[in-house]
Design a protein around this motif. Structure first.
Motif, short mmCIF file in Angstrom:
data_model
loop_
_atom_site.label_atom_id
_atom_site.label_comp_id
_atom_site.label_asym_id
_atom_site.label_seq_id
_atom_site.Cartn_x
_atom_site.Cartn_y
_atom_site.Cartn_z
N PRO A 1 -63.93 2.84 65.81
CA PRO A 1 -62.93 1.70 65.63
C PRO A 1 -62.40 1.66 64.18
CG PRO A 1 -65.47 1.46 65.05
CD PRO A 1 -65.34 2.48 65.75
N ARG A 2 -61.41 0.79 64.40
CA ARG A 2 -60.61 0.66 62.85
C ARG A 2 -60.58 -0.77 62.70
NH1 ARG A 2 -55.80 -0.42 60.23
NH2 ARG A 2 -54.75 -1.22 62.12
N SER A 3 -61.61 -1.12 61.62
CA SER A 3 -61.90 -2.62 61.48
C SER A 3 -61.21 -2.88 59.98
CB SER A 3 -63.26 -2.84 61.47
OG SER A 3 -63.60 -2.68 62.86
N ASN A 4 -60.62 -3.94 59.83
CA ASN A 4 -60.26 -4.44 58.48
C ASN A 4 -60.21 -5.86 58.26
OD1 ASN A 4 -57.91 -5.41 59.42
ND2 ASN A 4 -56.75 -3.33 59.21
N VAL A 5 -60.53 -6.36 57.02
CA VAL A 5 -59.96 -7.69 56.70
C VAL A 5 -58.44 -7.87 56.23
CG1 VAL A 5 -61.48 -7.04 54.25
CG2 VAL A 5 -60.94 -9.70 55.39
N PHE A 6 -57.97 -8.92 56.55
CA PHE A 6 -56.69 -8.94 56.42
C PHE A 6 -56.33 -10.17 55.64
CE2 PHE A 6 -52.11 -9.85 57.65
CZ PHE A 6 -51.57 -8.66 57.29
N ILE A 7 -55.63 -10.30 54.46
CA ILE A 7 -55.37 -11.56 53.87
C ILE A 7 -53.99 -11.70 53.43
CG2 ILE A 7 -56.19 -13.18 51.95
CD1 ILE A 7 -58.77 -11.19 51.65
N VAL A 8 -53.48 -12.81 53.74
CA VAL A 8 -52.36 -13.14 53.27
C VAL A 8 -51.98 -14.25 52.37
CG1 VAL A 8 -49.74 -13.96 54.15
CG2 VAL A 8 -51.29 -12.56 55.78
N PHE A 9 -51.56 -13.88 51.39
CA PHE A 9 -51.28 -14.98 49.96
C PHE A 9 -49.81 -15.13 50.07
CE2 PHE A 9 -54.88 -12.41 48.44
CZ PHE A 9 -55.80 -13.26 48.50
N ASN A 10 -49.52 -16.49 49.87
CA ASN A 10 -48.48 -17.15 49.50
C ASN A 10 -48.20 -17.94 48.37
OD1 ASN A 10 -45.41 -17.70 50.50
ND2 ASN A 10 -46.32 -19.71 51.12
N SER A 11 -47.08 -17.90 47.62
CA SER A 11 -46.75 -18.79 46.35
C SER A 11 -46.99 -20.19 46.74
CB SER A 11 -45.42 -18.36 45.86
OG SER A 11 -45.21 -19.37 44.86
N VAL A 12 -47.67 -20.79 45.69
CA VAL A 12 -47.59 -22.23 45.70
C VAL A 12 -46.14 -22.93 45.78
CG1 VAL A 12 -50.08 -22.46 45.09
CG2 VAL A 12 -48.25 -22.84 43.50
N GLN A 13 -45.28 -22.01 44.90
CA GLN A 13 -44.04 -22.43 45.11
C GLN A 13 -43.12 -22.15 46.41
OE1 GLN A 13 -42.41 -21.10 41.24
NE2 GLN A 13 -44.20 -21.53 40.37
N ASN A 14 -43.70 -21.82 47.42
CA ASN A 14 -43.08 -21.41 48.63
C ASN A 14 -43.64 -21.83 49.96
OD1 ASN A 14 -41.03 -19.70 49.94
ND2 ASN A 14 -42.64 -18.29 50.60
N GLN A 15 -44.00 -23.09 49.64
CA GLN A 15 -44.85 -23.94 50.61
C GLN A 15 -44.10 -23.90 52.01
OE1 GLN A 15 -46.26 -27.59 49.15
NE2 GLN A 15 -47.22 -26.54 47.32
N ALA A 16 -44.91 -23.86 53.25
CA ALA A 16 -44.31 -23.95 54.44
C ALA A 16 -43.72 -25.26 54.60
CB ALA A 16 -45.30 -23.73 55.54
N VAL A 17 -42.43 -25.17 54.98
CA VAL A 17 -41.71 -26.63 55.74
C VAL A 17 -42.01 -26.42 57.32
CG1 VAL A 17 -40.35 -26.88 53.62
CG2 VAL A 17 -39.57 -25.52 55.60
#
Length: 301
Positions: A263-279
């Motif tokens: 198996p190839r297991s990982n933990v994947f985390i995506v960080f976004n800038s607070v100045q680039n908030q989703a619309v």
């Protein structure tokens, strides 16, 4: 608020999902923080990230930490309540769990990992601001037939379907098992982060249900991929458990099927800038669920 009103005052720098595929230069910085910003990354690390679009670390977690996080991954995968949760994605054929999303909220163990300064501190250095978690998941990728992830730019999807305006987002993939050159490891085209590829074709409603198992909408053409690969080459990431790869949101990347026993297991985390908030989404009829694209912009502390 209508789906278009939140984006009507923003210039769409990266049109996609139209009638034709479009290739255009990146309009945003790669490194948003100063190269001499103090933090876990060295100045050389930051400059290499700016050049290549990624930075790999051989040893982010020690053996005891790997044991802890792998045990937590295995606990979650074995938990019937987690399997029944809509945040769990299963392999179409084997019906084994492929990914568990929003894992930093489901598990306090992984929640602490997100807040670890070795992790979030590097995200702040790269993005030049406080950050929040746009997405987190564990990827199990079991042996004997787990499907791969076809070539794509994460930003193309996050822009089109989640409404992220700018390329101010970074991902980290932390290996919890060994990444071999045979078990479906991560592949990136170095330097591809400097070109945005707007894909052809409209986004189906509830596209996320299919795309989390197999990418379809938002995939580049064979010709475009060949041109990028000819220009930039392809890097395959291998390394022991505890290694990590940070990569820019616009890197062209993918991974092959895992037909090995390992198996190839990982933990994947995506960080976004607070100045680039989703619309609102730029090229999709509806937002994706919050466990895929967060709408809680609270900074990680």
């Amino acid at each position: 608020m209508s789906p278009t009103s939140a984006t009507s005052t923003l210039t769409d720098l990266y049109p996609t999902r139209g009638a034709a595929e479009v290739s255009a230069p990146r309009q945003d910085p790669v490194l948003w923080g100063a190269p001499d910003t103090p933090g876990p990354f060295t100045a050389d690390d930051l400059m290499a990230y700016q050049r290549d679009g990624f930075r790999a670390l051989d040893r982010l977690l020690d053996d005891d930490e790997v044991t802890l996080y792998r045990a937590e991954l295995e606990r979650l995968v074995a938990d019937p309540s987690v399997r029944a949760d809509e945040r769990s994605i299963v392999e179409p054929k084997s019906k084994e769990i492929r990914s568990v999303f929003e894992v930093h909220r489901i598990s306090e163990v992984f929640g602490r990992l997100v807040r670890d300064e070795r992790i979030v501190g590097r995200a702040r250095q790269l993005l030049g601001s406080d950050v929040y978690v746009h997405q987190s998941r564990i990827n199990v990728k079991p042996g004997f037939g787990a499907g791969g992830f076809y070539w794509h730019s994460d930003f193309e999807t996050w822009h089109a379907e989640d409404g992220l305006p700018n390329m101010r987002t970074v991902s980290v993939s932390i290996a919890l098992t060994e990444n071999l050159d045979t078990n479906g490891g991560l592949m990136i085209m170095p330097g591809s982060h400097r070109t945005f590829l707007g894909c052809a074709g409209a986004t189906p409603e509830d596209n996320y249900r299919k795309s989390l198992q197999m990418q379809d909408a938002g995939t580049p053409s064979d010709g475009a991929l060949t041109s990028l690969a000819d220009e930039h080459g392809i890097r395959l990431f291998t390394g022991g458990a505890g290694s990590a790869t940070w990569f820019d949101c616009n890197c062209m990347h993918g991974s092959g099927d895992n037909i090995t026993p390992y198996p190839r297991s990982n933990v994947f985390i995506v960080f976004n800038s607070v100045q680039n908030q989703a619309v609102e989404p730029f090229a999709a009829p509806v937002r994706r669920p919050e466990f895929v694209g967060a709408r809680d912009f609270t900074p990680v502390r």
